[in-house]
Motif scaffolding. Structure first.
Motif, mmCIF file in Angstrom:
data_model
loop_
_atom_site.group_PDB
_atom_site.id
_atom_site.type_symbol
_atom_site.label_atom_id
_atom_site.label_comp_id
_atom_site.label_asym_id
_atom_site.label_seq_id
_atom_site.Cartn_x
_atom_site.Cartn_y
_atom_site.Cartn_z
ATOM 1 N N ILE A 1 35.147 33.159 41.796
ATOM 2 C CA ILE A 1 34.697 33.323 40.412
ATOM 3 C C ILE A 1 33.553 34.335 40.348
ATOM 4 C CG2 ILE A 1 33.601 32.151 38.464
ATOM 5 C CD1 ILE A 1 35.154 29.634 39.251
ATOM 6 N N TYR A 2 32.639 34.224 41.333
ATOM 7 C CA TYR A 2 31.503 35.149 41.366
ATOM 8 C C TYR A 2 31.970 36.587 41.590
ATOM 9 C CZ TYR A 2 27.530 37.680 43.282
ATOM 10 O OH TYR A 2 26.567 38.637 43.537
ATOM 11 N N THR A 3 32.817 36.818 42.596
ATOM 12 C CA THR A 3 33.259 38.185 42.906
ATOM 13 C C THR A 3 34.181 38.745 41.828
ATOM 14 O OG1 THR A 3 35.072 37.291 44.267
ATOM 15 C CG2 THR A 3 33.012 37.882 45.392
ATOM 16 N N TYR A 4 34.967 37.867 41.188
ATOM 17 C CA TYR A 4 35.865 38.354 40.132
ATOM 18 C C TYR A 4 35.064 38.835 38.921
ATOM 19 C CZ TYR A 4 39.609 38.586 36.691
ATOM 20 O OH TYR A 4 40.480 39.022 35.727
ATOM 21 N N THR A 5 34.004 38.081 38.597
ATOM 22 C CA THR A 5 33.201 38.458 37.423
ATOM 23 C C THR A 5 32.317 39.668 37.708
ATOM 24 O OG1 THR A 5 31.504 36.845 38.067
ATOM 25 C CG2 THR A 5 33.172 36.126 36.482
ATOM 26 N N THR A 6 31.939 39.859 38.971
ATOM 27 C CA THR A 6 31.044 40.977 39.302
ATOM 28 C C THR A 6 31.770 42.198 39.855
ATOM 29 O OG1 THR A 6 30.639 40.039 41.514
ATOM 30 C CG2 THR A 6 29.092 39.438 39.732
ATOM 31 N N GLN A 7 32.902 41.953 40.565
ATOM 32 C CA GLN A 7 33.591 43.072 41.222
ATOM 33 C C GLN A 7 35.070 43.184 40.819
ATOM 34 O OE1 GLN A 7 32.903 42.941 45.517
ATOM 35 N NE2 GLN A 7 30.983 41.817 45.191
ATOM 36 N N HIS A 8 35.555 42.179 40.099
ATOM 37 C CA HIS A 8 36.950 42.146 39.637
ATOM 38 C C HIS A 8 37.965 42.234 40.787
ATOM 39 C CE1 HIS A 8 35.504 42.519 35.532
ATOM 40 N NE2 HIS A 8 34.765 43.550 35.918
ATOM 41 N N ARG A 9 37.688 41.456 41.842
ATOM 42 C CA ARG A 9 38.634 41.456 42.954
ATOM 43 C C ARG A 9 38.533 40.170 43.769
ATOM 44 N NH1 ARG A 9 36.596 43.381 48.041
ATOM 45 N NH2 ARG A 9 34.323 43.735 47.991
ATOM 46 N N LEU A 10 39.577 39.915 44.551
ATOM 47 C CA LEU A 10 39.620 38.793 45.492
ATOM 48 C C LEU A 10 39.170 39.297 46.854
ATOM 49 C CD1 LEU A 10 40.539 35.860 46.236
ATOM 50 C CD2 LEU A 10 42.771 36.853 46.781
ATOM 51 N N THR A 11 38.120 38.689 47.410
ATOM 52 C CA THR A 11 37.551 39.181 48.665
ATOM 53 C C THR A 11 38.157 38.457 49.874
ATOM 54 O OG1 THR A 11 35.754 37.567 48.631
ATOM 55 C CG2 THR A 11 35.379 39.659 47.482
ATOM 56 N N ASN A 12 37.939 39.060 51.045
ATOM 57 C CA ASN A 12 38.404 38.454 52.295
ATOM 58 C C ASN A 12 37.720 37.106 52.551
ATOM 59 O OD1 ASN A 12 40.097 40.600 52.824
ATOM 60 N ND2 ASN A 12 38.590 41.704 54.092
ATOM 61 N N MET A 13 36.451 37.005 52.149
ATOM 62 C CA MET A 13 35.728 35.750 52.358
ATOM 63 C C MET A 13 36.380 34.615 51.585
ATOM 64 S SD MET A 13 33.372 34.031 53.790
ATOM 65 C CE MET A 13 32.338 35.300 54.531
ATOM 66 N N THR A 14 36.791 34.852 50.353
ATOM 67 C CA THR A 14 37.473 33.818 49.566
ATOM 68 C C THR A 14 38.769 33.399 50.243
ATOM 69 O OG1 THR A 14 36.524 34.609 47.493
ATOM 70 C CG2 THR A 14 38.541 33.308 47.350
ATOM 71 N N ALA A 15 39.533 34.391 50.701
ATOM 72 C CA ALA A 15 40.793 34.087 51.384
ATOM 73 C C ALA A 15 40.543 33.280 52.657
ATOM 74 C CB ALA A 15 41.537 35.379 51.705
ATOM 75 N N MET A 16 39.482 33.618 53.385
ATOM 76 C CA MET A 16 39.152 32.908 54.615
ATOM 77 C C MET A 16 38.767 31.454 54.325
ATOM 78 S SD MET A 16 36.265 33.867 57.477
ATOM 79 C CE MET A 16 36.950 35.538 57.579
#
Length: 282
Positions: free
Chosen positions: A240-255
Motif C-alpha cells: 500500500i505504501y509503495t503503490y501510493t508513493t511509487q505506483h508499483r509492486l516491489t520485490n520486498m512485497t513479493a518476498m
C-alpha cells in the motif's frame, strides 16, 4: 504402589532432612533418589536411610534423571519432587487425593510468593500464559517440578523429554495434547537449601525455546498461522505504501508474501507430523 522420584545433584544437605520426612509422610512408598553425577555424600546418605539410589558416573541433566527414575520405578503412581527441600512431603497426600478424583496428572502450583525472585516470577507468568494460549487450557504452573502422575501415561512420553531443563514443560504440553486430564493443586514452597543449578538468563532462553519447540509438537498451526499472517500483513502494508508513493509492486512485497505462503505450508506439514506422532495416543 507409590514411587517417589527425586532427581538430585549435590543435594546431600537438603536430602539429610528431606528423606526422613518423606519416609514419615509416605511409609509404604518406594523412594528413588537419582544421583545425577553428584560429588558429595548422596549415595552414602541414601544407604543410611534405606533409600534406592540410582547413581550416574557423570551429570546427564535433570530431565535425564527423571527418565531414569521413571524407568526404574515400580509404582503405578509416580511422584516427582525436587531434592532441594523446597517441597513439603505432607503435600503429597493432597496431590494423590486429586489424582483419585480421576485426573491423570496433578501438579503442585506455586503462587507468586513461591517464585525464586521477581525475574523468575515474571518469566514463569509469561510461560504459563503462552502455554495456556497454545493448549486452550489454564496452565497454572508450567515449570513446577512437584507433580503426581499415572506411571503408564507418563512413560508414553519419555522419548519426548529433554535431558536438561525443562521436563515439566514438555510433559505438561504432551498431556494436554493427548487429552489426559491435568489438575493444579496450590502448594507452598520454602527457600531451597544450597545454590540453584538454574542460570536465569541461559535457562530462561531455553525454557522459551522449549515452549515454541513443544508448540510445534502440540499444535503447530497456532504458531505458524500467526507468523504467516504477520508476513502477509507486513507485505500488504508495504505494498500500500509503495503503490501510493511509487505506483508499483516491489520485490520486498513479493518476498514478504512468499514468506507468508512458505511459513503457512510449513505449518500444515508440521500439523501432519504432529498427528502421526500422537497417532497411537488419540
Amino acid at each position: 504402589m507409590l514411587s517417589i522420584v527425586l532427581p538430585s545433584k549435590n543435594e546431600a544437605p537438603a536430602l539429610a532432612g528431606l528423606l526422613p520426612r518423606l519416609r514419615e509422610a509416605q511409609p509404604d512408598a518406594e523412594i528413588i533418589v537419582v544421583d545425577d553425577g553428584s560429588t558429595d555424600e548422596t549415595p552414602a546418605l541414601c544407604a543410611q536411610h534405606g533409600v534406592h539410589c540410582l547413581s550416574s558416573p557423570y551429570s546427564m541433566g535433570n530431565g535425564a534423571a527423571i527418565k531414569r527414575g521413571a524407568r526404574a520405578a515400580k509404582g503405578d503412581v509416580l511422584v516427582f519432587m525436587d531434592a532441594d527441600g523446597q517441597h513439603d512431603p505432607a503435600d503429597i497426600a493432597r496431590l494423590l487425593a486429586r489424582l483419585d478424583d480421576g485426573y491423570d496428572m496433578v501438579v503442585g502450583a506455586r503462587d507468586w510468593d513461591g517464585q525464586a525472585g521477581v525475574g523468575r516470577g515474571l518469566a514463569n507468568t509469561l510461560y504459563n500464559w503462552l502455554a495456556s494460549r497454545m493448549t486452550g487450557a489454564r496452565v497454572a504452573d508450567l515449570t513446577s517440578g512437584f507433580r503426581a502422575v499415572r506411571a503408564d501415561k507418563f512413560r508414553e512420553f519419555l522419548h519426548l523429554l529433554p535431558n536438561g531443563f525443562s521436563y515439566p514443560t514438555t510433559i505438561t504440553m504432551a498431556f494436554f495434547r493427548s487429552a489426559y486430564a491435568v489438575a493444579y493443586e496450590p502448594i507452598r514452597v520454602v527457600q531451597r537449601i544450597g545454590r540453584s543449578h538454574i542460570r536465569p538468563l541461559r535457562d530462561g532462553v531455553r525454557f522459551l525455546l522449549i515452549i515454541f519447540k513443544i508448540a510445534t509438537l502440540y499444535s503447530p498451526l497456532k504458531l505458524f498461522v500467526p507468523a504467516s499472517a504477520v508476513f502477509f500483513l507486513t507485505g500488504l502494508g508495504y505494498y500500500i505504501y509503495t503503490y501510493t508513493t511509487q505506483h508499483r509492486l516491489t520485490n520486498m512485497t513479493a518476498m514478504l508474501w512468499s514468506a507468508s505462503v512458505i511459513v503457512f505450508l510449513i505449518g500444515l506439514v508440521s500439523e501432519q507430523i504432529t498427528a502421526l506422532t500422537y497417532k497411537h495416543h488419540d
